[in-house]
Write a protein that holds these residues in place. Structure first.
Motif, PDB file in Angstrom:
ATOM      1  N   THR A  48       0.832  -1.205   0.000  1.00 10.99           N
ATOM      2  CA  THR A  48       0.000   0.000   0.000  1.00 10.99           C
ATOM      3  C   THR A  48       0.866   1.254   0.000  1.00 10.99           C
ATOM      4  N   LEU A  49       1.912   1.259   0.828  1.00  5.53           N
ATOM      5  CA  LEU A  49       2.813   2.413   0.856  1.00  5.53           C
ATOM      6  C   LEU A  49       3.466   2.619  -0.503  1.00  5.53           C
ATOM      7  N   LEU A  50       3.910   1.525  -1.119  1.00  5.07           N
ATOM      8  CA  LEU A  50       4.555   1.622  -2.422  1.00  5.07           C
ATOM      9  C   LEU A  50       3.591   2.200  -3.460  1.00  5.07           C
ATOM     10  N   ARG A  51       2.351   1.737  -3.421  1.00  4.63           N
ATOM     11  CA  ARG A  51       1.360   2.182  -4.406  1.00  4.63           C
ATOM     12  C   ARG A  51       0.928   3.624  -4.166  1.00  4.63           C
ATOM     13  N   CYS A  52       1.070   4.099  -2.937  1.00  4.12           N
ATOM     14  CA  CYS A  52       0.758   5.503  -2.660  1.00  4.12           C
ATOM     15  C   CYS A  52       1.800   6.436  -3.282  1.00  4.12           C
ATOM     16  N   ILE A  53       3.038   5.935  -3.456  1.00 10.21           N
ATOM     17  CA  ILE A  53       4.107   6.781  -3.977  1.00 10.21           C
ATOM     18  C   ILE A  53       3.830   7.234  -5.408  1.00 10.21           C
ATOM     19  N   ASN A  54       3.110   6.409  -6.191  1.00 10.99           N
ATOM     20  CA  ASN A  54       2.738   6.890  -7.531  1.00 10.99           C
ATOM     21  C   ASN A  54       1.221   6.975  -7.700  1.00 10.99           C
ATOM     22  N   ARG A  55       0.538   7.069  -6.567  1.00  8.69           N
ATOM     23  CA  ARG A  55      -0.902   7.321  -6.509  1.00  8.69           C
ATOM     24  C   ARG A  55      -1.731   6.250  -7.199  1.00  8.69           C
ATOM     25  N   LEU A  56      -1.227   5.021  -7.225  1.00  7.62           N
ATOM     26  CA  LEU A  56      -2.101   3.915  -7.590  1.00  7.62           C
ATOM     27  C   LEU A  56      -3.105   3.679  -6.470  1.00  7.62           C
ATOM     28  N   GLU A  57      -2.737   4.106  -5.267  1.00  8.95           N
ATOM     29  CA  GLU A  57      -3.661   4.166  -4.139  1.00  8.95           C
ATOM     30  C   GLU A  57      -3.732   5.611  -3.661  1.00  8.95           C
ATOM     31  N   SER A  58      -4.914   6.074  -3.361  1.00 12.05           N
ATOM     32  CA  SER A  58      -5.067   7.379  -2.720  1.00 12.05           C
ATOM     33  C   SER A  58      -4.855   7.194  -1.214  1.00 12.05           C
ATOM     34  N   VAL A  88       7.489  -2.288 -10.856  1.00 11.29           N
ATOM     35  CA  VAL A  88       7.477  -3.706 -11.201  1.00 11.29           C
ATOM     36  C   VAL A  88       6.650  -4.426 -10.142  1.00 11.29           C
ATOM     37  N   PHE A  89       5.647  -5.161 -10.599  1.00 11.11           N
ATOM     38  CA  PHE A  89       4.678  -5.781  -9.706  1.00 11.11           C
ATOM     39  C   PHE A  89       5.003  -7.260  -9.463  1.00 11.11           C
ATOM     40  N   GLN A  90       4.210  -7.870  -8.565  1.00 13.03           N
ATOM     41  CA  GLN A  90       4.352  -9.311  -8.333  1.00 13.03           C
ATOM     42  C   GLN A  90       4.036 -10.072  -9.614  1.00 13.03           C
ATOM     43  N   GLN A  91       2.926  -9.712 -10.234  1.00 11.84           N
ATOM     44  CA  GLN A  91       2.557 -10.310 -11.512  1.00 11.84           C
ATOM     45  C   GLN A  91       3.184  -9.476 -12.621  1.00 11.84           C
ATOM     46  N   PHE A  92       3.483 -10.110 -13.725  1.00  5.54           N
ATOM     47  CA  PHE A  92       4.341  -9.480 -14.732  1.00  5.54           C
ATOM     48  C   PHE A  92       3.590  -8.458 -15.588  1.00  5.54           C
ATOM     49  N   ASN A  93       2.268  -8.681 -15.759  1.00  2.00           N
ATOM     50  CA  ASN A  93       1.420  -7.726 -16.485  1.00  2.00           C
ATOM     51  C   ASN A  93       1.928  -7.441 -17.898  1.00  2.00           C
ATOM     52  N   LYS A 162      13.416   7.975 -13.003  1.00  2.00           N
ATOM     53  CA  LYS A 162      14.311   8.458 -11.948  1.00  2.00           C
ATOM     54  C   LYS A 162      14.257   7.558 -10.721  1.00  2.00           C
ATOM     55  N   ILE A 163      13.144   6.836 -10.580  1.00  2.00           N
ATOM     56  CA  ILE A 163      12.901   5.986  -9.416  1.00  2.00           C
ATOM     57  C   ILE A 163      12.319   4.666  -9.905  1.00  2.00           C
ATOM     58  N   MET A 164      12.736   3.565  -9.264  1.00  2.00           N
ATOM     59  CA  MET A 164      12.141   2.263  -9.535  1.00  2.00           C
ATOM     60  C   MET A 164      11.503   1.725  -8.263  1.00  2.00           C
ATOM     61  N   LEU A 165      10.235   1.310  -8.380  1.00  2.00           N
ATOM     62  CA  LEU A 165       9.507   0.687  -7.282  1.00  2.00           C
ATOM     63  C   LEU A 165       9.311  -0.792  -7.608  1.00  2.00           C
ATOM     64  N   PHE A 166       9.624  -1.646  -6.651  1.00  2.00           N
ATOM     65  CA  PHE A 166       9.474  -3.089  -6.843  1.00  2.00           C
ATOM     66  C   PHE A 166       8.551  -3.636  -5.751  1.00  2.00           C
ATOM     67  N   ASP A 167       7.418  -4.212  -6.172  1.00  2.00           N
ATOM     68  CA  ASP A 167       6.453  -4.757  -5.219  1.00  2.00           C
ATOM     69  C   ASP A 167       6.537  -6.283  -5.215  1.00  2.00           C
ATOM     70  N   GLU A 168       7.358  -6.810  -4.300  1.00  2.00           N
ATOM     71  CA  GLU A 168       7.574  -8.255  -4.180  1.00  2.00           C
ATOM     72  C   GLU A 168       7.789  -8.899  -5.556  1.00  2.00           C
ATOM     73  N   PRO A 169       8.819  -8.460  -6.274  1.00  2.00           N
ATOM     74  CA  PRO A 169       8.999  -8.880  -7.668  1.00  2.00           C
ATOM     75  C   PRO A 169       9.337 -10.351  -7.847  1.00  2.00           C
ATOM     76  N   THR A 170       9.712 -11.048  -6.781  1.00  2.00           N
ATOM     77  CA  THR A 170      10.070 -12.468  -6.914  1.00  2.00           C
ATOM     78  C   THR A 170       9.056 -13.401  -6.262  1.00  2.00           C
ATOM     79  N   SER A 171       7.977 -12.866  -5.708  1.00  2.00           N
ATOM     80  CA  SER A 171       7.065 -13.709  -4.925  1.00  2.00           C
ATOM     81  C   SER A 171       6.293 -14.706  -5.780  1.00  2.00           C
ATOM     82  N   ALA A 172       6.123 -14.404  -7.066  1.00  2.00           N
ATOM     83  CA  ALA A 172       5.379 -15.314  -7.943  1.00  2.00           C
ATOM     84  C   ALA A 172       6.294 -16.291  -8.692  1.00  2.00           C
TER      85      ALA A 172
END
Length: 246
Positions: A48-58, A88-93, A162-172
């Motif tokens: 949730t914190l990660l997704r707030c950084i690029n406003r995928l979550e309000s 980069v998400f858990q699922q590759f999308n 400029k920034i890379m966010l990784f949300d559990e990129p290896t969990s899947a």
């Protein structure tokens, strides 16, 4: 050398899902060139914190600035922020009907408006960077999970973020595929990419992190160096968490 001015500033951010407090007054600074790893049990608010950084979550309360842009300001063009932040998400999308190189080219063409030849050149460079140039014309269904995740990383890098966010990129991923993705991330860290990584991979935290942040029940309970994390954790909840995963 890490610059002192933070490229991400998070101040007293709170977010709820109904009665569940996903984040409770979380504050954090991330400087240019830093690698910050966020750890914690499931449901602790990491993603949730990660997704707030690029406003995928309000978020209901608090403030976040990314590269000097105030995310909560009504005039902020959030797409402009997202163009500078790769995720980069858990699922590759990946788009299943596009080859690896077409997946890496698409956002460049649509968002960056680059000419086709430039998109193709950059896509090939990024596939080379993540170690799978020979898979350029292969469709996702024919790639392993680790290869698909590396295409996803190449796609994000092709936008020159400029920034890379990784949300559990290896969990899947299957265990044997985890290392190939972590190796790419380690290389990025060595090159000075600003990275915020949600992960359970403690080996990555030990090898690459400048700081580690521990969340539990939406609260930031500890912020420390990797050395102190493993040798001298302070909070009792962190000690319990580490005892179960190490």
């Amino acid at each position: 050398m890490v610059e002192r001015d933070p490229i991400i500033r998070i101040r007293n951010v709170s977010k709820s899902f109904g009665r569940v407090h996903a984040l409770q007054n979380v504050s954090l600074d991330i400087c240019v060139g830093e690698v910050v790893v966020i750890i914690g049990p499931s449901g602790s608010g990491k993603s949730t914190l990660l997704r707030c950084i690029n406003r995928l979550e309000s978020f209901e309360r608090g403030d976040i600035w990314v590269d000097g842009i105030h995310l909560s300001h009504k005039a902020t063009d959030i797409n402009k922020v997202r163009a500078e932040v790769g995720m980069v998400f858990q699922q590759f999308n990946l788009f299943p009907n596009l080859t690896a190189i077409e997946n890496v080219m698409l956002a460049q063409r649509v968002v960056r408006k680059r000419p086709y030849a430039e998109c193709e050149r950059i896509a090939r460079e990024q596939l080379e960077k993540v170690g799978i140039p020979e898979k350029a014309h292969v469709y996702p269904a024919k790639l392993s999970g680790g290869q698909q995740q590396r295409v996803a990383i190449a796609r994000a890098l092709a936008m020159n973020p400029k920034i890379m966010l990784f949300d559990e990129p290896t969990s899947a991923l299957d265990p044997e595929m985890i290392k190939e993705v972590l190796d790419v991330m380690l290389d990025l860290a060595k090159e000075g990419m600003t990275m915020v990584v949600v992960t359970h991979e403690m080996g990555f935290a030990r090898a690459a992190a400048d700081r580690v942040v521990f969340l539990d029940k939406g609260e930031k309970l500890e912020e420390t160096t990797p050395l102190d994390l493993f040798t001298n954790p302070h909070h009792e909840r962190l000690k319990l968490f580490l005892s179960k995963i190490l």
